[in-house]
Design a protein around this motif. Structure first.
Motif, PDB file in Angstrom:
ATOM      1  N   GLN A 149      -6.015 -43.381 -38.876  1.00  0.00           N
ATOM      2  CA  GLN A 149      -7.306 -42.743 -38.590  1.00  0.00           C
ATOM      3  C   GLN A 149      -7.131 -41.288 -38.170  1.00  0.00           C
ATOM      4  OE1 GLN A 149      -9.120 -45.454 -35.827  1.00  0.00           O
ATOM      5  NE2 GLN A 149      -9.616 -46.934 -37.440  1.00  0.00           N
ATOM      6  N   PHE A 150      -6.063 -41.036 -37.418  1.00  0.00           N
ATOM      7  CA  PHE A 150      -5.815 -39.669 -36.965  1.00  0.00           C
ATOM      8  C   PHE A 150      -5.450 -38.761 -38.143  1.00  0.00           C
ATOM      9  CE2 PHE A 150      -3.061 -36.393 -34.952  1.00  0.00           C
ATOM     10  CZ  PHE A 150      -4.045 -35.805 -34.188  1.00  0.00           C
ATOM     11  N   LEU A 151      -4.555 -39.249 -38.987  1.00  0.00           N
ATOM     12  CA  LEU A 151      -4.136 -38.457 -40.149  1.00  0.00           C
ATOM     13  C   LEU A 151      -5.291 -38.242 -41.122  1.00  0.00           C
ATOM     14  CD1 LEU A 151      -0.605 -39.994 -40.862  1.00  0.00           C
ATOM     15  CD2 LEU A 151      -1.102 -37.816 -39.765  1.00  0.00           C
ATOM     16  N   ARG A 152      -6.221 -39.160 -41.101  1.00  0.00           N
ATOM     17  CA  ARG A 152      -7.379 -39.069 -41.995  1.00  0.00           C
ATOM     18  C   ARG A 152      -8.227 -37.828 -41.698  1.00  0.00           C
ATOM     19  NH1 ARG A 152     -10.472 -44.618 -42.333  1.00  0.00           N
ATOM     20  NH2 ARG A 152      -9.074 -45.352 -43.963  1.00  0.00           N
ATOM     21  N   LEU A 153      -8.071 -37.294 -40.481  1.00  0.00           N
ATOM     22  CA  LEU A 153      -8.793 -36.064 -40.125  1.00  0.00           C
ATOM     23  C   LEU A 153      -8.453 -34.935 -41.090  1.00  0.00           C
ATOM     24  CD1 LEU A 153      -8.529 -35.916 -36.235  1.00  0.00           C
ATOM     25  CD2 LEU A 153     -10.640 -35.817 -37.549  1.00  0.00           C
ATOM     26  N   LYS A 154      -7.210 -34.947 -41.558  1.00  0.00           N
ATOM     27  CA  LYS A 154      -6.764 -33.905 -42.481  1.00  0.00           C
ATOM     28  C   LYS A 154      -7.467 -34.061 -43.833  1.00  0.00           C
ATOM     29  CE  LYS A 154      -2.389 -31.543 -43.168  1.00  0.00           C
ATOM     30  NZ  LYS A 154      -2.619 -30.357 -42.338  1.00  0.00           N
ATOM     31  N   LEU A 155      -7.585 -35.314 -44.240  1.00  0.00           N
ATOM     32  CA  LEU A 155      -8.301 -35.605 -45.487  1.00  0.00           C
ATOM     33  C   LEU A 155      -9.774 -35.208 -45.343  1.00  0.00           C
ATOM     34  CD1 LEU A 155      -8.378 -37.139 -48.291  1.00  0.00           C
ATOM     35  CD2 LEU A 155      -9.002 -39.149 -46.971  1.00  0.00           C
ATOM     36  N   SER A 165      -7.855 -29.636 -52.292  1.00  0.00           N
ATOM     37  CA  SER A 165      -6.571 -30.323 -52.130  1.00  0.00           C
ATOM     38  C   SER A 165      -6.779 -31.542 -51.240  1.00  0.00           C
ATOM     39  CB  SER A 165      -5.544 -29.395 -51.496  1.00  0.00           C
ATOM     40  OG  SER A 165      -5.926 -29.086 -50.181  1.00  0.00           O
ATOM     41  N   LYS A 166      -6.398 -32.666 -51.755  1.00  0.00           N
ATOM     42  CA  LYS A 166      -6.633 -33.907 -51.024  1.00  0.00           C
ATOM     43  C   LYS A 166      -5.310 -34.441 -50.489  1.00  0.00           C
ATOM     44  CE  LYS A 166      -9.091 -38.197 -51.896  1.00  0.00           C
ATOM     45  NZ  LYS A 166      -9.916 -38.944 -52.852  1.00  0.00           N
ATOM     46  N   GLU A 167      -5.177 -34.492 -49.165  1.00  0.00           N
ATOM     47  CA  GLU A 167      -3.941 -34.984 -48.576  1.00  0.00           C
ATOM     48  C   GLU A 167      -4.171 -36.387 -48.030  1.00  0.00           C
ATOM     49  OE1 GLU A 167      -1.310 -31.791 -46.723  1.00  0.00           O
ATOM     50  OE2 GLU A 167      -3.314 -31.130 -46.210  1.00  0.00           O
ATOM     51  N   THR A 168      -3.672 -37.360 -48.739  1.00  0.00           N
ATOM     52  CA  THR A 168      -3.908 -38.738 -48.312  1.00  0.00           C
ATOM     53  C   THR A 168      -3.004 -39.087 -47.133  1.00  0.00           C
ATOM     54  OG1 THR A 168      -2.240 -39.678 -49.787  1.00  0.00           O
ATOM     55  CG2 THR A 168      -4.458 -39.410 -50.683  1.00  0.00           C
ATOM     56  N   THR A 169      -3.453 -40.058 -46.347  1.00  0.00           N
ATOM     57  CA  THR A 169      -2.660 -40.462 -45.180  1.00  0.00           C
ATOM     58  C   THR A 169      -1.332 -41.066 -45.625  1.00  0.00           C
ATOM     59  OG1 THR A 169      -3.826 -42.565 -45.128  1.00  0.00           O
ATOM     60  CG2 THR A 169      -4.649 -40.853 -43.708  1.00  0.00           C
ATOM     61  N   LYS A 170      -1.364 -41.708 -46.779  1.00  0.00           N
ATOM     62  CA  LYS A 170      -0.127 -42.309 -47.291  1.00  0.00           C
ATOM     63  C   LYS A 170       0.938 -41.226 -47.489  1.00  0.00           C
ATOM     64  CE  LYS A 170      -1.246 -45.769 -50.067  1.00  0.00           C
ATOM     65  NZ  LYS A 170      -1.672 -46.279 -51.386  1.00  0.00           N
ATOM     66  N   ALA A 171       0.534 -40.129 -48.127  1.00  0.00           N
ATOM     67  CA  ALA A 171       1.458 -39.024 -48.376  1.00  0.00           C
ATOM     68  C   ALA A 171       1.919 -38.396 -47.060  1.00  0.00           C
ATOM     69  CB  ALA A 171       0.783 -37.979 -49.263  1.00  0.00           C
ATOM     70  N   LEU A 172       0.980 -38.265 -46.107  1.00  0.00           N
ATOM     71  CA  LEU A 172       1.330 -37.657 -44.822  1.00  0.00           C
ATOM     72  C   LEU A 172       2.312 -38.537 -44.051  1.00  0.00           C
ATOM     73  CD1 LEU A 172      -2.223 -36.423 -43.711  1.00  0.00           C
ATOM     74  CD2 LEU A 172      -0.328 -35.004 -44.489  1.00  0.00           C
ATOM     75  N   LYS A 173       2.098 -39.853 -44.138  1.00  0.00           N
ATOM     76  CA  LYS A 173       3.007 -40.783 -43.446  1.00  0.00           C
ATOM     77  C   LYS A 173       4.421 -40.704 -44.035  1.00  0.00           C
ATOM     78  CE  LYS A 173       0.032 -44.352 -41.537  1.00  0.00           C
ATOM     79  NZ  LYS A 173      -0.443 -45.735 -41.672  1.00  0.00           N
TER      80      LYS A 173
ATOM     81  N   SER B  39     -15.311 -32.751 -39.743  1.00  0.00           N
ATOM     82  CA  SER B  39     -14.258 -33.678 -40.178  1.00  0.00           C
ATOM     83  C   SER B  39     -14.085 -34.848 -39.213  1.00  0.00           C
ATOM     84  CB  SER B  39     -12.937 -32.930 -40.370  1.00  0.00           C
ATOM     85  OG  SER B  39     -12.628 -32.168 -39.242  1.00  0.00           O
ATOM     86  N   MET B  40     -14.260 -34.549 -37.917  1.00  0.00           N
ATOM     87  CA  MET B  40     -14.170 -35.607 -36.900  1.00  0.00           C
ATOM     88  C   MET B  40     -15.249 -36.667 -37.165  1.00  0.00           C
ATOM     89  SD  MET B  40     -12.529 -36.011 -33.794  1.00  0.00           S
ATOM     90  CE  MET B  40     -12.762 -37.141 -32.435  1.00  0.00           C
ATOM     91  N   ALA B  41     -16.445 -36.172 -37.508  1.00  0.00           N
ATOM     92  CA  ALA B  41     -17.560 -37.084 -37.773  1.00  0.00           C
ATOM     93  C   ALA B  41     -17.297 -37.923 -39.018  1.00  0.00           C
ATOM     94  CB  ALA B  41     -18.859 -36.299 -37.918  1.00  0.00           C
TER      95      ALA B  41
END
Lengths: 276, 83
Positions: A149-155, A165-173, B39-41
């Motif tokens: 959920q935290f990494l999803r903030l980047k997405l 540019s889409k950075e998925t959490t999978k790639a970030l992990k 983005s938080m939302a």
């Protein structure tokens, strides 16, 4: 915000990697009966929760506890950057605080909020910390899910800003597991922090060494029970330890856009601990 | 089947839009139109939907189109529920 009889004492203590900021709360008119350690949530959730934590700390002090509310290393007013923080460091710093409180003759009680629950769980499981009452507020059950959920903030940021540019959490992990630090919403997460939090899951085993466990979750409207993921943990834990779980109506103060209060949660927590 | 009202309630819980939310329709724009929708939302809304409906959202499923309007968000939820 504090009531007149509660003395608030902000100060620094020596942590393992630097000075940690800590606020203690206690009644002026009598000696504390035991200590209450507040383990805060992480990152943006901490900012949103500050007001609620402070209000709860005052309530707990009124009940007669010596309340200790630390900022973890690299967060809040403590020394260090978030990038320098590791999970083990946080756990050891908290353990040292508890050791200090015990040396002063206090039994330990803990209020753990959101990802703070994972730290409390780690203290119980890996440091064999004993505590009288362990109170969870909306505990994060899975460290891995929290990280997602935290990494999803980047997405989300790439969607909101339409960067393409889409950075998925999978790639970030994957990048984290390869030893790269990742910056998300202004917080640089080190590989060791990510790895530490990822390992923890409340589902694994019920903590031993607690007198009573209170598991409180907020719901938007009446009639809802705790989250399905929490239910699974509670079923498992209830086989070996006594856990009191309940839902309280109120806003999800750790994530709301505006700073919000969940008064029912404060009052209910106070009541449960008073009866206790 | 998730109703538009359910989605509106979830949005309101996360964003505290207050009374405004009652006047929202399927065509009401979200991203870029509601200042609270940062983005938080976005993450909070996804988490709230996952918790509320018990499904898991994969990153590949999330794009700007999902959050374009209330209607597109409700469609996404229903698509997840049917899948």
């Amino acid at each position: 915000m504090s009531s007149s009889s509660v003395q608030v004492n902000p100060h620094f203590t020596k942590g393992r990697a630097g000075k940690n900021f800590l606020v203690s709360f206690r009644r002026q008119d009598k000696l504390p009966v035991a200590a209450f350690l507040i383990i805060p949530p992480l990152a943006e959730e901490l900012n949103k929760s500050r007001r609620m934590l402070c209000r709860m700390a005052n309530h707990l002090a009124e009940l007669g506890f010596e309340v200790v509310m630390p900022d973890l290393f690299g967060t809040g007013d403590s020394e260090g950057d978030f990038a320098d923080a590791t999970w083990d460091l946080w756990r050891e710093d908290l353990f040292d605080i508890c050791t200090g409180l015990k040396a002063n003759g206090y039994n330990i009680n803990i209020l753990a909020v959101r990802a703070g629950a994972l730290l409390a769980y780690d203290l119980m499981s890996n440091k064999n910390l004993n505590c009288e009452n362990l109170v969870f507020w909306q505990p994060v059950v899975s460290g891995d899910m929290w990280l997602t959920q935290f990494l999803r903030l980047k997405l989300a940021a790439s969607i909101v800003n339409d960067t393409g540019s889409k950075e998925t959490t999978k790639a970030l992990k994957t990048r984290l597991s390869e030893g790269e630090a990742i910056e998300v919403a202004g917080y640089t997460v080190s590989p060791s922090l990510a790895n530490g939090i990822k390992q923890l899951n409340l589902q694994n085993i019920a903590p031993s060494g607690c007198g009573k466990i209170f598991w409180l979750e907020l719901i938007a409207s009446d009639g809802k029970s705790v989250l399905p993921s929490s239910k699974k943990v509670l079923e498992k834990w209830n086989q070996s330890v006594e856990v009191h779980s309940e839902t309280v109506i109120g806003q999800a103060f750790w994530s709301t856009t505006e700073i919000t209060d969940a008064d029912n949660l404060l009052l209910r927590t106070k009541t449960l601990l008073s009866v206790n | 089947m998730a109703t538009l009202d359910e989605v509106k309630i979830i949005l309101n819980d996360v964003l505290q839009l207050g009374r405004n939310v009652e006047s929202f329709t399927e065509e009401t724009s979200l991203l870029g139109s509601i200042p609270e929708f940062d983005s938080m939302a976005v993450v909070s809304v996804i988490t709230a939907l996952e918790e509320n409906y018990g499904f898991e959202v994969d990153d590949d499923e999330i794009d700007g189109g999902v959050f374009e309007t209330i209607g597109s968000l409700a469609d996404f939820v229903n698509h997840k529920l049917e899948g």
